[in-house]
Design a protein around this motif. Structure first.
Motif, PDB file in Angstrom:
ATOM      1  N   SER B  90       0.831  -1.203   0.000  1.00 54.08           N
ATOM      2  CA  SER B  90       0.000   0.000   0.000  1.00 54.08           C
ATOM      3  C   SER B  90       0.873   1.263   0.000  1.00 54.08           C
ATOM      4  O   SER B  90       0.595   2.221  -0.719  1.00 54.08           O
ATOM      5  CB  SER B  90      -0.926  -0.023   1.216  1.00 54.08           C
ATOM      6  OG  SER B  90      -1.757   1.106   1.231  1.00 54.08           O
ATOM      7  N   CYS B  94       0.974   4.083  -3.044  1.00 54.47           N
ATOM      8  CA  CYS B  94       0.701   5.504  -2.833  1.00 54.47           C
ATOM      9  C   CYS B  94       1.919   6.351  -3.212  1.00 54.47           C
ATOM     10  O   CYS B  94       1.788   7.441  -3.757  1.00 54.47           O
ATOM     11  CB  CYS B  94       0.314   5.751  -1.386  1.00 54.47           C
ATOM     12  SG  CYS B  94      -0.283   7.426  -1.108  1.00 54.47           S
ATOM     13  N   GLY B 131      -6.607   0.893   1.562  1.00 52.75           N
ATOM     14  CA  GLY B 131      -6.738   2.056   0.682  1.00 52.75           C
ATOM     15  C   GLY B 131      -7.118   1.663  -0.737  1.00 52.75           C
ATOM     16  O   GLY B 131      -7.225   0.493  -1.071  1.00 52.75           O
ATOM     17  N   PHE B 133      -6.297   1.057  -4.221  1.00 55.57           N
ATOM     18  CA  PHE B 133      -5.280   0.845  -5.258  1.00 55.57           C
ATOM     19  C   PHE B 133      -5.366  -0.566  -5.794  1.00 55.57           C
ATOM     20  O   PHE B 133      -6.000  -1.437  -5.186  1.00 55.57           O
ATOM     21  CB  PHE B 133      -3.868   1.138  -4.730  1.00 55.57           C
ATOM     22  CG  PHE B 133      -3.274   0.054  -3.861  1.00 55.57           C
ATOM     23  CD1 PHE B 133      -2.368  -0.870  -4.390  1.00 55.57           C
ATOM     24  CD2 PHE B 133      -3.615  -0.054  -2.518  1.00 55.57           C
ATOM     25  CE1 PHE B 133      -1.827  -1.866  -3.591  1.00 55.57           C
ATOM     26  CE2 PHE B 133      -3.063  -1.052  -1.716  1.00 55.57           C
ATOM     27  CZ  PHE B 133      -2.174  -1.960  -2.252  1.00 55.57           C
ATOM     28  N   SER B 211       4.075   8.708   1.277  1.00 59.42           N
ATOM     29  CA  SER B 211       2.698   8.245   1.198  1.00 59.42           C
ATOM     30  C   SER B 211       1.876   8.896   2.310  1.00 59.42           C
ATOM     31  O   SER B 211       0.805   8.428   2.651  1.00 59.42           O
ATOM     32  CB  SER B 211       2.629   6.720   1.286  1.00 59.42           C
ATOM     33  OG  SER B 211       2.866   6.300   2.600  1.00 59.42           O
ATOM     34  N   LEU B 219      -4.804  14.614  -0.238  1.00 62.06           N
ATOM     35  CA  LEU B 219      -4.819  13.159  -0.388  1.00 62.06           C
ATOM     36  C   LEU B 219      -5.886  12.735  -1.401  1.00 62.06           C
ATOM     37  O   LEU B 219      -5.692  11.764  -2.141  1.00 62.06           O
ATOM     38  CB  LEU B 219      -5.036  12.472   0.966  1.00 62.06           C
ATOM     39  CG  LEU B 219      -4.983  10.939   0.949  1.00 62.06           C
ATOM     40  CD1 LEU B 219      -3.696  10.418   0.308  1.00 62.06           C
ATOM     41  CD2 LEU B 219      -5.118  10.364   2.362  1.00 62.06           C
ATOM     42  N   ASN B 223      -5.260  10.565  -4.726  1.00 62.53           N
ATOM     43  CA  ASN B 223      -6.093   9.407  -5.074  1.00 62.53           C
ATOM     44  C   ASN B 223      -6.672   9.519  -6.483  1.00 62.53           C
ATOM     45  O   ASN B 223      -6.717   8.533  -7.219  1.00 62.53           O
ATOM     46  CB  ASN B 223      -7.234   9.269  -4.066  1.00 62.53           C
ATOM     47  CG  ASN B 223      -6.882   8.319  -2.940  1.00 62.53           C
ATOM     48  OD1 ASN B 223      -6.927   7.110  -3.113  1.00 62.53           O
ATOM     49  ND2 ASN B 223      -6.502   8.873  -1.803  1.00 62.53           N
ATOM     50  N   LEU B 226      -4.081   8.708  -8.917  1.00 62.11           N
ATOM     51  CA  LEU B 226      -3.831   7.262  -8.892  1.00 62.11           C
ATOM     52  C   LEU B 226      -4.925   6.521  -9.661  1.00 62.11           C
ATOM     53  O   LEU B 226      -4.654   5.603 -10.455  1.00 62.11           O
ATOM     54  CB  LEU B 226      -3.779   6.805  -7.424  1.00 62.11           C
ATOM     55  CG  LEU B 226      -3.216   5.431  -7.101  1.00 62.11           C
ATOM     56  CD1 LEU B 226      -1.814   5.253  -7.669  1.00 62.11           C
ATOM     57  CD2 LEU B 226      -3.188   5.215  -5.582  1.00 62.11           C
TER      58      LEU B 226
END
Lengths: 178, 349
Positions: B90, B94, B131, B133, B211, B219, B223, B226
């Motif tokens: 994780s 990130c 999280g 991902f 991260s 954040l 995200n 990502l």
């Protein structure tokens, strides 16, 4: 053409090596081949077996429940694989260590005192190769010469001194098949 | 280069070296220990780093560190060890640094056993860590494909600054097949490291890799970026193989070892006059949903075969959205399903 071979014995009897030798020979002859061992938290004296599949087309399953031929080097292997060989298939039995006989009439069974032959040749560890010689001759999967060439090509350096003996072991095994 | 008879685990390790692996950190666990065994002598031989860490948690954090420095890096483990690494996955996701992870799956849950399994499908494609991902998950069905996918994993990890996991199983790791290794790539020189890497900041502004984003808005922006990257990967990197699907009215869907076993089932079913085909996902994430939906729309049923209780079947059902029946057949605990038990399942459809 597809052949599935199970070679089974105690750890240390060379079941895995005999299978690898067959796999090398098949590869060198241009066949598709897979070699897959049984593995687990095991040790010398535990069970050891491998499945070799040789085919002229891409191999799907590398494992089979019913092989077209088998080598059984000890009693537990005889009990496990004598019933499994496909009808019309070949079973090679190391009769030095396996006293029982097959009751099947739909397969060809060859009883070889492989451990005794190996001892006579001067190295008890050759019983696996004796049996392989018999299996190759009985099934006609490959010419015996192809297995000898594979030995010459792939035998690890530290065992080179045993090359001639291995070839003799193949011949002695093949001679048991008539 | 000529084909050689090579064991899956050794092939994976040697392929990584040839793909330019500079540093390996790992901890032994059956059925993948041969990867470490091979790398333990081959990496020093090539002047590269092999380190047996004190645990899987240490391994993945060493991987994280090396990746931040722009080093081509890998770890490998089997199921219980992969669970230990999930926090690190994780953080790496990130931080957007590239890393390759090998999972040679074994029977679970728990300490389980060392026999082949596909029980970590959910973990690889849906819950790689906390999280939002995904990792790229690549599933080989042969020793040759394991080699090819290790090389691809390094390239995809680099291209998208992400984790690429090769999801194999004990059977792929332990079996030997003729295969061809790729030529040796040169290792990246220090001056060839990516511009984002932490390389000492001499004569330039420092790079920051983190991260930790304490502001919610920041954040969320991280995200969103990502997620945009994951959509790009899904659009460009979905891979699968088909076998005899051209006129198939029944479709098998299976990956890895079971995928190749199902190839035998297709042949046997065809010999009986059944019109059966196979779709074998190569990327488990991203999943070949679009192609599956197209095949489903002209078939009358799908059988998903796995070495688990039925995990990928959920993604198949999502993909086909009820347009044909989807059945599941799974074996667990390290049991490998064989053609003679899959064929009757197919006949019952």
């Amino acid at each position: 053409m597809q052949e599935e071979i199970i070679i089974s014995g105690f750890g240390g009897q060379g079941a895995l090596f005999a299978g690898q030798l067959l796999a090398y020979a098949a590869m060198d002859q241009g066949y598709h081949v897979t070699w897959i061992p049984s593995y687990g938290p095991e040790m010398r004296g535990g069970k050891a077996r491998c499945t070799v599949v040789i085919s002229d087309e891409e191999i799907g399953s590398p494992l089979v429940r019913r092989p077209s031929s088998a080598i059984v080097l000890n009693i537990p292997s005889m009990e496990a694989f004598e019933p499994a060989v496909k009808p019309g298939g070949v079973l090679v039995v190391n009769s030095s260590l396996v006293p029982q006989k097959s009751e099947r009439d739909d397969i060809r069974v060859f009883y070889l005192p492989a451990t005794d032959i190996a001892t006579e040749l001067g190295n008890v560890r050759l019983a696996n190769v004796v049996c392989l010689g018999a299996l190759v001759r009985a099934t006609g999967i490959l010419p015996l010469e192809a297995v000898k060439q594979a030995l010459d090509k792939h035998l690890p350096e530290r065992y080179r001194t045993l090359l001639a003996l291995n070839n003799q072991a193949l011949d002695r095994g093949a001679a048991c098949v008539r | 280069m000529a084909k050689e008879l090579i064991e899956g685990n050794v092939a994976i390790a040697e392929a990584a070296i040839r793909a330019g692996l500079e540093a390996f950190y790992g901890y032994p666990i059956t059925p993948q220990t041969e990867i470490l065994e091979h790398l333990s002598w081959r990496m020093p031989q090539e002047g590269r780093v092999f380190l047996q860490a004190e645990s899987e948690i240490a391994s993945i954090n060493m991987v994280y560190g090396a990746a931040c420095a722009g080093v081509r890096v890998m770890t490998s483990s089997s199921s219980p060890g992969i669970s230990l690494m999930q926090e690190g996955f994780s953080y790496i996701a990130c931080s957007e640094v590239p890393a390759v992870v090998i999972n040679v799956m074994r029977g679970g849950p728990g300490l389980g056993n060392v026999q082949p399994s596909q029980g970590d499908y959910f973990q690889a494609v849906k819950m790689a860590g906390h999280g939002d991902f995904h990792m790229i998950a690549l599933a080989p069905a042969s020793v040759q494909e394991a080699i090819d996918l290790v090389v691809l994993a390094f390239d995809l990890a680099d291209r998208y600054r992400t984790i690429a996991m090769v999801v194999a199983d004990g059977a792929i790791g332990q079996m030997m097949e003729p295969a061809e290794l790729p030529p040796m790539r040169p290792v990246r020189r220090p001056e060839e490291r990516p511009t984002w890497a932490l390389t000492g900041a001499k004569g330039r502004k420092p790079n920051i890799i983190t991260s930790l984003y304490l502001s919610a808005e920041t954040l969320e922006r991280v995200n969103l970026a990502l997620q945009a990257k994951l959509r790009r990967i899904a659009a460009q990197e979905t891979r699968w193989k088909e076998y005899r699907t051209e006129d198939a009215e029944l479709l098998l869907v299976a990956f890895g070892t079971v995928g190749r076993i199902c190839q035998t089932v297709v042949r046997e079913a065809r010999a009986l006059g059944m019109r059966v085909g196979l779709l074998r996902p190569i990327t488990l994430w991203p999943f070949p949903s679009t192609r599956l939906a197209a095949l489903a729309s002209r078939g009358r049923g799908i059988l998903v075969v796995e070495m688990n209780a039925g995990q990928m079947v959920e993604d198949v059902r999502l993909a086909v959205e009820g347009c044909c029946p989807v059945q599941s057949y799974g074996r667990m605990g390290g049991v490998i399903p064989l053609p003679d038990e899959i064929l009757p399942e197919l006949k019952n459809m």
